[in-house]
Design a protein around this motif. Structure first.
Motif, PDB file in Angstrom:
ATOM      1  N   UNK A 191       0.956  -1.332  -0.007  1.00 45.33           N
ATOM      2  CA  UNK A 191      -0.104  -0.055   0.012  1.00 45.33           C
ATOM      3  C   UNK A 191       0.646   1.099   0.004  1.00 45.33           C
ATOM      4  N   UNK A 192       1.991   1.325   0.772  1.00 42.50           N
ATOM      5  CA  UNK A 192       2.683   2.306   0.810  1.00 42.50           C
ATOM      6  C   UNK A 192       3.567   2.729  -0.282  1.00 42.50           C
ATOM      7  N   UNK A 193       3.967   1.627  -1.130  1.00 49.20           N
ATOM      8  CA  UNK A 193       4.428   1.838  -2.414  1.00 49.20           C
ATOM      9  C   UNK A 193       3.585   2.347  -3.562  1.00 49.20           C
ATOM     10  N   UNK A 194       2.304   1.860  -3.474  1.00 49.39           N
ATOM     11  CA  UNK A 194       1.237   2.405  -4.466  1.00 49.39           C
ATOM     12  C   UNK A 194       1.016   3.738  -3.872  1.00 49.39           C
ATOM     13  N   UNK A 195       0.640   4.097  -2.764  1.00 53.39           N
ATOM     14  CA  UNK A 195       0.509   5.458  -2.381  1.00 53.39           C
ATOM     15  C   UNK A 195       1.481   6.312  -2.815  1.00 53.39           C
ATOM     16  N   UNK A 196       2.787   6.145  -2.405  1.00 54.53           N
ATOM     17  CA  UNK A 196       3.893   6.890  -2.762  1.00 54.53           C
ATOM     18  C   UNK A 196       4.135   7.026  -4.291  1.00 54.53           C
ATOM     19  N   UNK A 197       3.691   6.003  -5.299  1.00 53.74           N
ATOM     20  CA  UNK A 197       3.731   6.320  -6.698  1.00 53.74           C
ATOM     21  C   UNK A 197       2.440   7.344  -6.967  1.00 53.74           C
ATOM     22  N   UNK A 198       1.458   7.052  -6.558  1.00 56.80           N
ATOM     23  CA  UNK A 198       0.360   7.900  -6.778  1.00 56.80           C
ATOM     24  C   UNK A 198       0.532   9.241  -6.607  1.00 56.80           C
ATOM     25  N   UNK A 199       1.069   9.582  -5.468  1.00 59.15           N
ATOM     26  CA  UNK A 199       1.535  11.016  -4.946  1.00 59.15           C
ATOM     27  C   UNK A 199       2.444  11.617  -6.015  1.00 59.15           C
ATOM     28  N   UNK A 200       3.334  10.645  -6.453  1.00 60.07           N
ATOM     29  CA  UNK A 200       4.479  11.181  -7.301  1.00 60.07           C
ATOM     30  C   UNK A 200       4.055  11.536  -8.681  1.00 60.07           C
ATOM     31  N   UNK A 201       2.964  10.441  -8.866  1.00 62.92           N
ATOM     32  CA  UNK A 201       2.240  10.790 -10.317  1.00 62.92           C
ATOM     33  C   UNK A 201       1.474  12.295 -10.347  1.00 62.92           C
ATOM     34  N   UNK A 202       1.073  12.439  -9.269  1.00 60.45           N
ATOM     35  CA  UNK A 202       0.040  13.585  -9.400  1.00 60.45           C
ATOM     36  C   UNK A 202       0.901  14.794  -9.421  1.00 60.45           C
ATOM     37  N   UNK A 203       2.250  14.690  -8.817  1.00 61.54           N
ATOM     38  CA  UNK A 203       3.096  15.888  -8.617  1.00 61.54           C
ATOM     39  C   UNK A 203       3.864  16.118 -10.077  1.00 61.54           C
ATOM     40  N   UNK A 204       3.741  15.123 -10.851  1.00 61.21           N
ATOM     41  CA  UNK A 204       4.162  15.094 -12.184  1.00 61.21           C
ATOM     42  C   UNK A 204       3.341  15.701 -13.394  1.00 61.21           C
TER      43      UNK A 204
END
Length: 205
Positions: A191-204
Motif C-alpha cells: 500500500x505504501x509503495x502504491x500510495x507513494x507512486x500515486x502522489x509522485x504521479x500527481x506531482x508530475x
C-alpha cells in the motif's frame, strides 16, 4: 555509507532507523554517516564500526529554525588495514555556521567542549534501547502538529486557512476506522509503495 534519513530536528535516531544503520554495518559497511535531521546526534560503535547518527549543519544557508541550527561537526575517518584486519576510527571536530555570512568555522574550545558533552550524552541514550524508545515517543508527541499538517489540505493557505484545515482534518480522521485505514496504508509495503507512486504521479502532472 552516507545515509540520508531519520526524523528532522530530532537529536536522536528513532529505534527503527538505528536498527537499519546497524544492519548496514552487519552487511559490510565500514562506517555509516547520517544526514537529514539538521541536528548533531550521538555516535555508536557497532561491531567495531562507527555509526555517526547526525553531523548537524555544516553549510546551510537559511535562517535558523531552532537553537541548534548553526551547529555541526566535521567527521574525519581513519581507515587502516593490517593483514586481513581493517580498523576504522573517527574524530569529530565541532563547527559553527555564522548566522549572517553563513561561513563555517571551527568552534572555539569552550563551545567545542559543550558540543562534545552533548554528543557523549546522546550516545549514552542510543546505547539504551529503552531510553531511545522513550525519547522517540516524546518526540512524536511534541511533533504531532507538524505531522498533522501533512494531512491538512489548507496547509499553504495562510494562518486562517491552516486553522480551518486543522478542524477539517480532525473531523475527517475522527473515526477510528479512518485512523486504521491510514495506518494500514503506511505500514503495508504494498500500500505504501502504491500510495507513494500515486502522489509522485500527481506531482508530475
Amino acid at each position: 555509507v552516507n545515509l540520508h534519513g531519520n526524523n528532522e530536528h530530532s537529536p536522536l535516531p528513532n529505534p527503527q532507523f538505528a536498527n537499519q544503520a546497524r544492519f548496514l554495518v552487519e552487511s559490510g559497511a565500514d562506517a555509516v554517516i547520517v544526514h537529514h535531521a539538521h541536528r548533531i546526534s550521538g555516535v555508536e560503535i557497532h561491531r567495531d564500526r562507527p555509526i555517526l547518527y547526525g553531523l548537524g549543519n555544516f553549510q546551510f544557508c537559511t535562517p535558523a529554525l531552532n537553537a541548534h541550527w548553526h551547529q555541526g561537526v566535521m567527521a574525519i575517518l581513519g581507515i587502516k588495514r593490517q593483514g586481513g584486519t581493517l580498523s576504522v576510527t573517527h574524530e569529530l571536530h565541532p563547527v559553527l555556521v555564522d548566522p549572517e555570512s553563513y561561513s563555517t568555522e571551527q568552534a572555539d574550545p569552550e563551545m567545542a567542549k559543550h558540543l562534545e558533552n552533548d554528543i557523549a550524552a546522546l550516545s549514552q541514550i542510543i546505547a539504551s534501547p529503552a531510553s531511545l524508545q522513550a525519547h522517540f515517543e516524546a518526540f512524536v508527541q511534541e511533533s504531532q502538529t507538524m505531522y498533522q499538517e501533512f494531512l491538512n489540505p489548507f496547509a499553504s493557505k495562510g494562518r486562517i486557512g491552516r486553522l480551518v484545515g486543522r478542524v477539517f482534518v480532525k473531523r475527517m480522521f475522527l473515526r477510528r476506522r479512518r485512523h486504521a485505514m491510514l495506518l494500514n496504508a503506511l505500514r503495508c509495503d504494498a500500500h505504501r509503495e502504491a500510495l507513494t507512486r500515486d502522489l509522485t504521479r500527481r506531482l508530475e502532472e
